[in-house]
Design a protein around this motif. Structure first.
Motif, PDB file in Angstrom:
ATOM      1  N   TRP A  41      37.173  48.866  78.776  1.00  0.00           N
ATOM      2  CA  TRP A  41      36.343  49.828  79.512  1.00  0.00           C
ATOM      3  C   TRP A  41      34.955  49.217  79.767  1.00  0.00           C
ATOM      4  O   TRP A  41      34.473  49.205  80.897  1.00  0.00           O
ATOM      5  N   SER A  42      34.312  48.747  78.715  1.00  0.00           N
ATOM      6  CA  SER A  42      33.021  48.024  78.793  1.00  0.00           C
ATOM      7  C   SER A  42      31.921  48.739  79.579  1.00  0.00           C
ATOM      8  O   SER A  42      31.143  48.105  80.302  1.00  0.00           O
ATOM      9  N   LYS A  43      31.897  50.069  79.442  1.00  0.00           N
ATOM     10  CA  LYS A  43      30.851  50.886  80.089  1.00  0.00           C
ATOM     11  C   LYS A  43      30.375  51.923  79.058  1.00  0.00           C
ATOM     12  O   LYS A  43      30.983  52.049  77.993  1.00  0.00           O
ATOM     13  N   PRO A  44      29.358  52.690  79.379  1.00  0.00           N
ATOM     14  CA  PRO A  44      29.006  53.794  78.483  1.00  0.00           C
ATOM     15  C   PRO A  44      30.214  54.722  78.295  1.00  0.00           C
ATOM     16  O   PRO A  44      30.983  54.936  79.241  1.00  0.00           O
ATOM     17  N   VAL A  45      30.345  55.260  77.091  1.00  0.00           N
ATOM     18  CA  VAL A  45      31.524  56.087  76.779  1.00  0.00           C
ATOM     19  C   VAL A  45      31.117  57.560  76.678  1.00  0.00           C
ATOM     20  O   VAL A  45      30.316  57.931  75.806  1.00  0.00           O
ATOM     21  N   PRO A  46      31.651  58.403  77.549  1.00  0.00           N
ATOM     22  CA  PRO A  46      31.298  59.836  77.507  1.00  0.00           C
ATOM     23  C   PRO A  46      31.884  60.520  76.271  1.00  0.00           C
ATOM     24  O   PRO A  46      32.797  59.998  75.627  1.00  0.00           O
TER      25      PRO A  46
END
Ligand code: SF4
Length: 223
Positions: A41-46
């Protein structure tokens, strides 16, 4: 400000406010481990779960091969395995495992998020990164209209929660004490060590004790 949580999350997943974490959340996907070659994913995680629920679980940040890999908080790593299996025993989830975004996991009356939405090196966000991420946490908490209890996992998450209350003009003098709680404006804040592999392997976090603590929270919520 955001219209709702959905709008916030659309904004959140593109956030690049913390240069160190923006670089790190991608770099960890290049580590040679059992997930090497997977599409991270490598993005902010909601956050995830029932945002209309009464119960909020507050972790520190996504794990490198957990949330940062799978794109869902407390999913696909050892902490998730421990936490969700315990929550299931007490009836907070429909199943005892959290593997991927497609696994059908449902939280009952419970919303789960982290104080910092990007994975930090060595699980240690800087105070500035915590401050940068606070507006997201603030929105998530402020819009939990039915909130009655918060379970804070670890000292760092508790520090962020204190920052959240300080911005609202509430100065909390209490320190983090494992297994205790404090009441703040009608919300009971429960504190427990984070169920990280290190804490579980060294016996600092014990399964039966953690389950008993969750039962205490459940009883409080049912009153
Ligand atoms: S930690 Fe929070 S503020 Fe920093 S880049 Fe990630 S989402 Fe943005």
């Amino acid at each position: 400000m955001f219209k709702d949580l959905e709008e916030m999350n659309k904004f959140l997943v593109r956030c690049e406010k913390c240069p160190r974490l923006v670089e790190f959340r991608v770099r960890v996907s290049e580590r040679k481990n059992r997930y090497f070659g997977e599409n991270y994913w490598s993005k902010p995680v909601p956050g995830y779960g029932d945002h209309n629920g009464k119960f909020l679980i507050l972790g520190l940040a996504p794990a490198a091969t957990g949330g940062n890999r799978t794109g869902r908080i407390f999913t696909g790593d050892k902490s998730a395995e421990f936490l969700v299996s315990c929550l299931y025993e007490v009836g907070f989830t429909n199943k005892g495992s959290s593997i991927s975004r497609e696994d059908g996991l449902i939280y009952y009356d419970t919303y789960v998020t982290a104080v910092v939405k990007c994975v930090p090196p060595n699980d240690r966000p800087t105070p500035e990164e915590m401050k940068n991420c606070l507006p997201y946490l603030k929105f998530e908490i402020d819009t939990m209209r039915n909130l009655r209890a918060i379970l804070v996992l670890g000292r760092v998450a508790f520090q962020s929660l204190k920052m959240y209350y300080r911005e609202k003009g509430i100065n909390i003098k209490d320190e983090f004490v494992n297994g205790s709680y404090i009441d703040i404006n009608g919300v009971r804040v429960f504190m427990h060590y984070h169920p990280s592999p290190r804490n579980v392997n060294t016996g600092r976090v014990k399964r039966e004790e953690f389950i008993d603590f969750l039962k205490e929270i459940k009883e409080y919520l049912m009153k």
